[in-house]
Each structure stands twice: as structure tokens, then as C-alpha cells.
Design an enzyme around this catalytic site. Sequence first.
Site, PDB file in Angstrom:
ATOM      1  N   ASP A 378       0.848  -1.188   0.000  1.00  0.00           N
ATOM      2  CA  ASP A 378       0.000   0.000   0.000  1.00  0.00           C
ATOM      3  C   ASP A 378       0.883   1.237   0.000  1.00  0.00           C
ATOM      4  OD1 ASP A 378      -1.770   2.127   0.617  1.00  0.00           O
ATOM      5  OD2 ASP A 378      -3.062   0.805   1.789  1.00  0.00           O
ATOM      6  N   CYS A 452      -7.174  10.960 -13.756  1.00  0.00           N
ATOM      7  CA  CYS A 452      -7.884  10.932 -15.035  1.00  0.00           C
ATOM      8  C   CYS A 452      -9.323  11.367 -14.788  1.00  0.00           C
ATOM      9  CB  CYS A 452      -7.835   9.550 -15.668  1.00  0.00           C
ATOM     10  SG  CYS A 452      -8.458   9.541 -17.355  1.00  0.00           S
TER      11      CYS A 452
END
Length: 516
Positions: A378, A452
Amino acid sequence: MSSPGPVRDEGSPDERSDLRPASPGDGQWGARGRRDRPGGGRPTPGGRWSARAGTDRRAGRGGRPAVDRPRQAAYEAIAAVHRDDAFANLVLPAILREEGLTGRDAAFATELTYGTLRHLGTLDAILTAAAGRDVQRIDPPVRDALRLGAYQLLHTRVPAHAAVSSTVDLVRMVGPGATGFANAVLREVAERDADAWVERLAPSMESDPIGHLALAYSHPQWVVRAFAEALGGDLGETTRLLIEDNERPPVHLCARPGRVGAVELADEVGGAPGAFSPYAVYLSGGAPGDLPAVADGRAHVQDEGSQLVATALTLAPLDGPDGRWLDLCAGPGGKAGLLGAIAAERGARLTAVEVAEHRARLVAQATRDLLVTVLHTDGRTVGQDAKLPEEHFDRVLVDAPCTGLGSLRRRPESRWRRQPSDLSALTRLQRELLGAALRAVRPGGVVAYVTCSPHTVETHVTVTEAARRSGVPVDFVDARPLLPAGMPGLGDGPTVQLWPHRHGTDAMFLAVLRRG
């Protein structure tokens, strides 16, 4: 000609891709505000599909011909998207292979699948009016068949009788008791063209501009509102963006530095060098996964916008050493592949972090012949994981998980799946990842935050909040000079928002921060 193949791209938390028809020059054949572009399948003059594409048929009950294979393939893909929450770009290639569809037939099936999914919101409103009942009350298999038929009637030059009869044949297979209903609904749909239906059903621009644009251009209202806000309330430009979202996106290749130049790659694949990225090559169609340059690792499929924002990180001015780079959210590996190649040329080394095991494997595959260390962990564990020490890296990329609203051209089904309620968890994760990046970068180093999505909550709000909460001194670097000189429409800085309708890229956002 070869069948369309999957195109792998990046720029959102999911592995993204799109399918191209086999014929070069192929485009979208919609009725509202589109450029009719001939090519692929067997379009009639003006660029829309004729019914001559895909005439192979299988025997149906009582000797009646069943649905032709391209329409059957499109139906199966659309049904999987709605029934199983599948992604069209993953299920359609398998269906095409199973059906043995290539060339014109594969291109026709691809156009029907993606066109129907892009126009779903408008098609559902029209079908609701034509059926006299909410489309959600129609049996799902019949509903998907009607969507496919309505798309042919309103957005292709398939003759009305062929669109109706083929859809009724399809309903006979998936919902035999509804053939009369399907015939009546589609004949009602055929009474008007797409413009006339929008004029009848959409609110006026004067009374409800967001509602009008949402129905006319098939986007959820909350997405249209977010786009309009990000574009400063300019509804004309918002309209151009929505139109572009409904176009089939181009295929972009990234020529890996040190492996092949863009001009050389363009000559090899029959493409053209990109307009902005020094590594971009535009393809006119085909199956890029079959190209030798992609297969042997000299190039990969990647939207030009993704190339630009990744390259910007490598161009940001830096004080001190420049040998340790970090990609904090690396899956599926497109940006890691580009950064790893640039790092190799400059004597630097990239560490690529990915929390999902299967995506970490994709990163390893994408960077298999580069000096890239891939960590399955992570990215928020900076300072807790010995492999991710604080104040260690010179350049850090945070390509954060987001709504993906900037890539709706490639993932048309995403516009119907995402909800405003998704933003809370995503923006919290974005802030945490950017905070970890600011801990990971050394004083004087730079961090590029990328999404995005043009949604202001995921862009400006996330960046300012994460910087404020980081507990370390942070300065914004003007990102505009890090993009090619003369690139239009970059705004006032210091951040940059790319747009499909301005730049021909996905709607990538870029902020560059320097730790003090």
C-alpha cells in the site's frame, strides 16, 4: 484483415482499454454533432454502417434465420455489461474470438457494442417514450435487445426494416413472448430521427441547460454539471466535450525512450507521430497488441495525455541528486514503463508500488526488461514500510485512483456506474496517497499528482487539502512549462487540465509540488 484486439491504456484506477475496428479511418456514425467518417465494416456514402456487414446467419426455430453473428456478439457483450457489471473492453474480445469474427464483422459488432453503451441514457429515454412504460420495467434481456435495435435505427444507416427485423429475431431468442411488443416499440422509435426525439424529450437549453445536455449527449446530469464547473461554466465548450466523449477514441502508442523513436515507430506501424508527446504515435486502427513493437517491449499502448503528465514529472527542475524515483500507484504499469525507460537513460532507478496483487503482476510484466523494482504494498505505508522510507525519493508520481470521468470515451459504461457518492471515499484516498508522497519525497524533491478526472473535487480540492494537511512545507510548481511549448488551452496555471476536445487526450489533471 485482423480482428480488433484489446488496447491496454492507463490513467484511471482500473485497467482501461478500448477496441478499434479493423479498418483504418473508422469513426463514429451518430446523428448529433459528429463527423461522419467512412471506413471499416462497409459503410455507405457518408460514413454510416450498411446492413451488408456481417450477413452470416445461424438457423433459428422453424427454419427462420437467427440473428447474424455480429449483432449476436454485440448483444452478448452489452448483456454482460449490464447483467454482470463486466467491462465491454474485456468481454467483447473474447466473444469475437469465440464467434470467429474478423474484419468487417468484428468492426460492426464493435461499433454496435460501444455505440449502444455510449448512447445508453438517450436510448433509454426514447425507449421509455416509445414503449409507454419506464424502460427499467422491461425484462432485461429484451431491454438490451431494444437498446441495440434503437441504436441501429437512430445512429446508423442500417435500413429501418433490417434493424427492426434483426432485433425482433433477437428478442425471439431471448424473450420469445415479447416479439410483438418489440416490433411495436421499434416501429415507434423509427418514426423520428435522433434529433427529433431529443427535441421532443429534452428540456430546453433556456429552462434547464444541464438536463438538456445530459439527454441530448447521453451523460448523467451530475457528470455534465461537473464538466461545466471545471470548464468555468462555458456551456458551449461543455457541449463540445460531451460530443467528443461520444466519439471513438484514437489509439495512441508510446515509443519507449532508448528502445525506439516515435518517427521510427510510426514508420514501422503505419501510424503518425503524436502532436504533443515526443513519444506518442497515433494509430488509425487495427489490433495494437499484435504489433511486434508492442510484443517485444519497444512500445506500449498509452493515451498521449498519460504520457505528457508522466513526462512532466521527469522535466520538473530539481535541486540536488536525481537518482531515486517512485511511482506510488503504478498499476497497470503504463506510466511505470515510460518512467522506467526515461530513468534508465538518465542513470536513475524507479520503484513502482501497487496495492493490488494482480495489478502488481501487470506492472512487473510492463517493466520486465527495465531496472524497476516492483513492490506489492500500500503506497500509504511510507515511513512504516522499510522499503518506503520517508524523505528518500527525488521524484514521486501519484497517479491516484479516481472516478475516471476523464476516460469516458474508452469506458463508456463507466458514466452509468459512477455516482456522486463515490467521491467521498475516493478523495479521502487521494489525499492520503498525496500525503504519503509528500512524506516520501526528500526536501527539494518534486511530486506530480495526476488523476484521469476533471472533477474539481478530485483535482484542485484534493491537492490543496492534501498540501495543507501534509505538515511539510510545499510549493506549487507551474506545470505549464513542463508540457510541450505551444500546447494550447493550458489555462492560467500552476496546475494543468487536459481535455479530449482541446488536446485529443483523456482529461488528465496535473499538479506538481516541490517539498521545501
